[in-house]
Design a protein around this motif. Structure first.
Motif, PDB file in Angstrom:
ATOM      1  N   THR A 251       5.556  -2.481  -1.077  1.00 34.86           N
ATOM      2  CA  THR A 251       6.155  -3.840  -0.579  1.00 34.86           C
ATOM      3  C   THR A 251       7.644  -3.568  -0.544  1.00 34.86           C
ATOM      4  O   THR A 251       8.493  -4.296   0.198  1.00 34.86           O
ATOM      5  CB  THR A 251       5.869  -5.011  -1.678  1.00 34.86           C
ATOM      6  N   ARG A 252       8.298  -2.447  -0.995  1.00 34.37           N
ATOM      7  CA  ARG A 252       9.879  -2.398  -1.166  1.00 34.37           C
ATOM      8  C   ARG A 252      10.237  -1.127  -0.388  1.00 34.37           C
ATOM      9  O   ARG A 252      11.348  -0.825  -0.115  1.00 34.37           O
ATOM     10  CB  ARG A 252      10.353  -2.343  -2.468  1.00 34.37           C
ATOM     11  N   ALA A 253       9.109   0.001  -0.186  1.00 34.59           N
ATOM     12  CA  ALA A 253       9.713   1.307   0.361  1.00 34.59           C
ATOM     13  C   ALA A 253      10.157   1.326   1.694  1.00 34.59           C
ATOM     14  O   ALA A 253       9.747   0.414   2.675  1.00 34.59           O
ATOM     15  CB  ALA A 253       8.488   2.064   0.224  1.00 34.59           C
ATOM     16  N   LEU A 254      11.111   2.068   2.202  1.00 30.71           N
ATOM     17  CA  LEU A 254      11.594   2.529   3.379  1.00 30.71           C
ATOM     18  C   LEU A 254      10.502   2.903   4.255  1.00 30.71           C
ATOM     19  O   LEU A 254       9.916   3.942   3.952  1.00 30.71           O
ATOM     20  CB  LEU A 254      12.860   3.081   3.393  1.00 30.71           C
ATOM     21  N   ARG A 255      10.614   2.341   5.525  1.00 30.68           N
ATOM     22  CA  ARG A 255       9.759   3.125   6.463  1.00 30.68           C
ATOM     23  C   ARG A 255      10.507   4.467   6.935  1.00 30.68           C
ATOM     24  O   ARG A 255      11.538   4.601   6.836  1.00 30.68           O
ATOM     25  CB  ARG A 255       9.641   2.254   7.663  1.00 30.68           C
ATOM     26  N   THR A 256       9.460   5.460   7.404  1.00 31.38           N
ATOM     27  CA  THR A 256      10.195   6.897   7.827  1.00 31.38           C
ATOM     28  C   THR A 256      10.682   7.009   9.147  1.00 31.38           C
ATOM     29  O   THR A 256      11.200   8.000   9.533  1.00 31.38           O
ATOM     30  CB  THR A 256       8.883   7.953   7.521  1.00 31.38           C
ATOM     31  N   ILE A 257      10.731   5.822   9.901  1.00 25.34           N
ATOM     32  CA  ILE A 257      11.218   6.163  11.392  1.00 25.34           C
ATOM     33  C   ILE A 257      12.625   6.462  11.587  1.00 25.34           C
ATOM     34  O   ILE A 257      12.781   7.545  12.272  1.00 25.34           O
ATOM     35  CB  ILE A 257      11.049   4.768  12.001  1.00 25.34           C
TER      36      ILE A 257
END
Length: 226
Positions: free
Chosen positions: A193-199
């Motif tokens: 719920t807190r992790a950053l997306r990799t885009i």
């Protein structure tokens, strides 16, 4: 120097084989491998869309892919002795492509989304140092494989700072994929719920897509967490 191998089943998605990788950036994602400085790591990887754009993909698939599963990364790898404030040197020894590749234009996605609004896919056959496509007869592209997404995790403070920065960008109308547990690996809610997306690429690298980052190149990334 030791040589380590991280193997995957290319016929299974990351969600089906979660012990092999992750698709978010977060400092609490546990490593699947621990190495010493100077060790060599052989990694097998999945494609950026985690199998959605295979040889049988249709324009319907390209038009509405599941972006929650981008990118399925192999790892993480823990480097013993690396401390916040260090600069990690990574030498790319070899990049070996598979036999199938693709180029896609996903509507509403990417830097040219306003110029190319329709879904499109070109399928490539990779062999003997060349890429060929039935969709582009008479054209062949010389092989120059390079690393697309490679990086380190941010620390907790950087995670919070980046989340706030990207939330502000989204509120101004920027193209941002905010944290989302949908499709996240690992599934642990405290991380997902807190992790950053990799885009996007960030301070610890990530989706850099640098064509010069092929065999023989060196990448230097600041270490932000243990």
């Amino acid at each position: 120097m030791a040589v380590h191998e991280l193997r995957i089943d290319p016929n299974r998605t990351l969600a089906e084989e979660p012990a092999t990788g992750h698709n978010r950036w977060h400092p609490d994602i546990p490593p699947i491998l621990r190495v010493q400085p100077g060790d060599e790591v052989v990694m097998e990887t999945r494609d950026a869309f985690d199998g959605q754009m295979g040889p049988d993909a249709t324009l319907k698939t390209v038009g509405s892919p599941d972006l929650d599963v981008v990118h399925p990364l192999t790892g993480p790898v823990y480097v013993d002795g690396a401390q916040p404030g260090d600069l990690l040197e990574i030498e790319i020894l070899e990049v070996v492509p598979g036999t199938y590749g693709y180029t896609v234009q996903v509507p509403g996605f990417g830097f040219l989304r306003d110029v190319f609004p329709d879904p499109y896919i070109v399928r490539w056959h990779l062999s003997d140092g060349w890429a060929y496509s039935p969709g582009l007869p008479g054209v062949r592209i010389p092989a120059a494989p390079f690393m697309g997404t490679i990086g380190l995790s941010p620390g907790h403070q950087s995670l919070a700072r980046t989340t706030a920065r990207e939330q502000a960008s989204m509120e101004r109308g920027g193209f941002v994929l905010p944290p989302s547990a949908d499709g996240a690996v690992p599934r642990d809610p405290a991380i997902a719920t807190r992790a950053l997306r990799t885009i996007p690429p960030r301070e610890q690298a990530g989706n850099v897509d640098i064509k010069q980052l092929g065999a023989g190149s060196r990448l230097y990334i600041p270490v932000d967490t243990r």
